[in-house]
Write an enzyme that holds these catalytic residues in place. Structure first.
Site, PDB file in Angstrom:
ATOM      1  N   LYS A  55      30.012  74.865  87.277  1.00  0.00           N
ATOM      2  CA  LYS A  55      31.186  74.886  87.434  1.00  0.00           C
ATOM      3  C   LYS A  55      32.051  76.095  87.515  1.00  0.00           C
ATOM      4  O   LYS A  55      32.788  76.023  88.616  1.00  0.00           O
ATOM      5  CB  LYS A  55      31.761  74.260  85.716  1.00  0.00           C
ATOM      6  CG  LYS A  55      31.317  72.998  85.385  1.00  0.00           C
ATOM      7  CD  LYS A  55      31.472  72.534  84.102  1.00  0.00           C
ATOM      8  CE  LYS A  55      30.839  71.130  83.491  1.00  0.00           C
ATOM      9  NZ  LYS A  55      31.247  70.713  82.301  1.00  0.00           N
ATOM     10  N   GLN A  99      32.180  73.198  76.533  1.00  0.00           N
ATOM     11  CA  GLN A  99      31.025  72.487  77.029  1.00  0.00           C
ATOM     12  C   GLN A  99      30.273  72.002  75.766  1.00  0.00           C
ATOM     13  O   GLN A  99      30.163  72.362  74.776  1.00  0.00           O
ATOM     14  CB  GLN A  99      30.164  73.516  77.522  1.00  0.00           C
ATOM     15  CG  GLN A  99      28.790  72.651  78.298  1.00  0.00           C
ATOM     16  CD  GLN A  99      29.091  71.626  79.577  1.00  0.00           C
ATOM     17  OE1 GLN A  99      30.000  71.934  80.034  1.00  0.00           O
ATOM     18  NE2 GLN A  99      28.325  70.974  79.578  1.00  0.00           N
ATOM     19  N   ASP A 122      39.177  68.160  80.807  1.00  0.00           N
ATOM     20  CA  ASP A 122      37.869  67.350  80.423  1.00  0.00           C
ATOM     21  C   ASP A 122      38.538  65.936  80.170  1.00  0.00           C
ATOM     22  O   ASP A 122      37.652  65.052  80.185  1.00  0.00           O
ATOM     23  CB  ASP A 122      37.473  67.892  79.010  1.00  0.00           C
ATOM     24  CG  ASP A 122      35.853  68.285  79.686  1.00  0.00           C
ATOM     25  OD1 ASP A 122      35.297  67.985  80.522  1.00  0.00           O
ATOM     26  OD2 ASP A 122      35.235  69.319  78.934  1.00  0.00           O
TER      27      ASP A 122
HETATM   28  N1  GUN Z   1      28.619  67.645  78.504  1.00  0.00           N
HETATM   29  C1  GUN Z   1      28.239  66.962  79.241  1.00  0.00           C
HETATM   30  N2  GUN Z   1      29.030  66.626  80.052  1.00  0.00           N
HETATM   31  C2  GUN Z   1      30.273  67.191  79.768  1.00  0.00           C
HETATM   32  C3  GUN Z   1      31.501  67.227  80.360  1.00  0.00           C
HETATM   33  O1  GUN Z   1      31.870  66.537  81.452  1.00  0.00           O
HETATM   34  N3  GUN Z   1      32.271  68.159  79.947  1.00  0.00           N
HETATM   35  C4  GUN Z   1      32.213  68.876  78.979  1.00  0.00           C
HETATM   36  N4  GUN Z   1      32.909  69.508  78.264  1.00  0.00           N
HETATM   37  N5  GUN Z   1      30.908  68.747  78.272  1.00  0.00           N
HETATM   38  C5  GUN Z   1      29.959  68.142  78.689  1.00  0.00           C
END
Ligand code: GUN
Length: 286
Positions: A55, A99, A122
């Site tokens: 990311k 995350q 998110d």
């Molecule tokens: N863990 C797995 N997929 C995601 C996501 O799209 N966002 C976040 N914050 N954590 C994740």
């Protein structure tokens, strides 16, 4: 045997991301500040570390400034709440991403609730999930459902009236994806861990989307001839990255299919970049 259309998340992402970069470049030329994304990783989960690094790298490529926070495994809910509180009012931060999963001592829902909904790129805050129910365009759609929607749109796969079967009803993908597919006019069936005889449902799918994290759960005898198959799973099997779908066999039944890696994964990151740009444009009144 007929080869299916491969839904190439890397290629589609590249196209969308180059448009994002062009937009951001033009804002910078006008003397505006950089868009900013705060990314918070708690603990040492190796998969989470890879996702977070992907990311951050993707942000740099399109001109989004990222602020990475790596907190120890034993971080408390209060410590994380304090960091979020600072980021909520930081004028350089347009998006806040925590995350998931978080270590067990941290109250995940309390953390999500604390994020300023206007920075919740998110899309997990109840206010944004609620906007998905209400079908208002000004919320943030969670990144994986958004990425899948964009991938289908790119290949002109229309959802109106289609029989969509989603396997997995998780908070991050299955549940918000169900709402988004309904919004797009699909007839949606959601299967989950308690579903009896999964195949009975998956065989009806014109568009089959699996988001369980169970490697090779979806076998060829579970897929209707000519279906579109979207694989959200990423797992390790015998040292290899595999999806929920037994790709090599299922591909001969499918009309179109996403590979793992290189399908939904990059589209999720693209969804995040789009949400961050959306937040920035709103803050800067662009
Ligand atoms: N863990 C797995 N997929 C995601 C996501 O799209 N966002 C976040 N914050 N954590 C994740």
């Amino acid at each position: 045997m007929k080869e299916p259309l491969i839904l190439d998340g890397r290629k589609v992402s590249e196209e969308i991301r180059s448009k994002i970069k062009e937009k951001i470049d033009s804002y910078k030329e006008r003397g505006l500040r950089d868009p900013g994304l705060a990314v918070i990783l708690v603990g040492e989960d190796p998969a989470s570390k890879i996702y977070v690094n992907n990311k951050v790298k993707a942000c740099a490529k399109v001109g989004i400034k990222s602020f990475k926070f790596e907190l120890p495994q034993n971080t408390t809910t209060q410590e994380l709440l304090d960091l979020i509180s600072d980021l909520n009012t930081d004028p350089e931060v347009d998006g806040i991403l925590v995350q998931l999963p978080l270590p067990p001592q941290i109250d995940q829902q309390e953390i999500i609730n604390a994020i300023n909904p206007s920075k919740d790129v998110d899309g997990f805050h109840p206010q944004n999930m609620g906007k998905l129910v209400a079908r208002t365009e000004d919320g943030f759609i969670p990144c994986t459902p958004l990425g899948i929607d964009l991938l289908l749109q790119h290949y002109s796969i229309n959802l109106k009236g289609k029989d969509v079967v989603i396997v997995g009803e998780g908070f991050i993908v299955g549940r918000p994806l169900t709402l988004l597919m309904l919004w797009r006019g699909a007839t949606v069936t959601v299967c989950h861990i308690h579903t009896r005889d999964l195949k009975r449902f998956t065989l009806q799918a014109e568009i089959l989307i699996s988001a369980t994290g169970v490697p090779h759960l979806i076998k060829e005898d579970m897929v209707k001839e000519g279906a579109v198959v979207i694989d959200v799973g990423i797992s390790k099997k015998d040292g290899k990255i595999v999806g929920d779908v037994d790709f090599e066999k299922v591909k001969y039944k499918a009309k179109a299919i996403t590979p793992v890696p290189g399908g939904v994964g990059p589209m999720t990151v693209t969804g995040l970049l789009l949400n961050t740009l959306k937040s920035y444009e709103r803050r800067e009144r662009l």
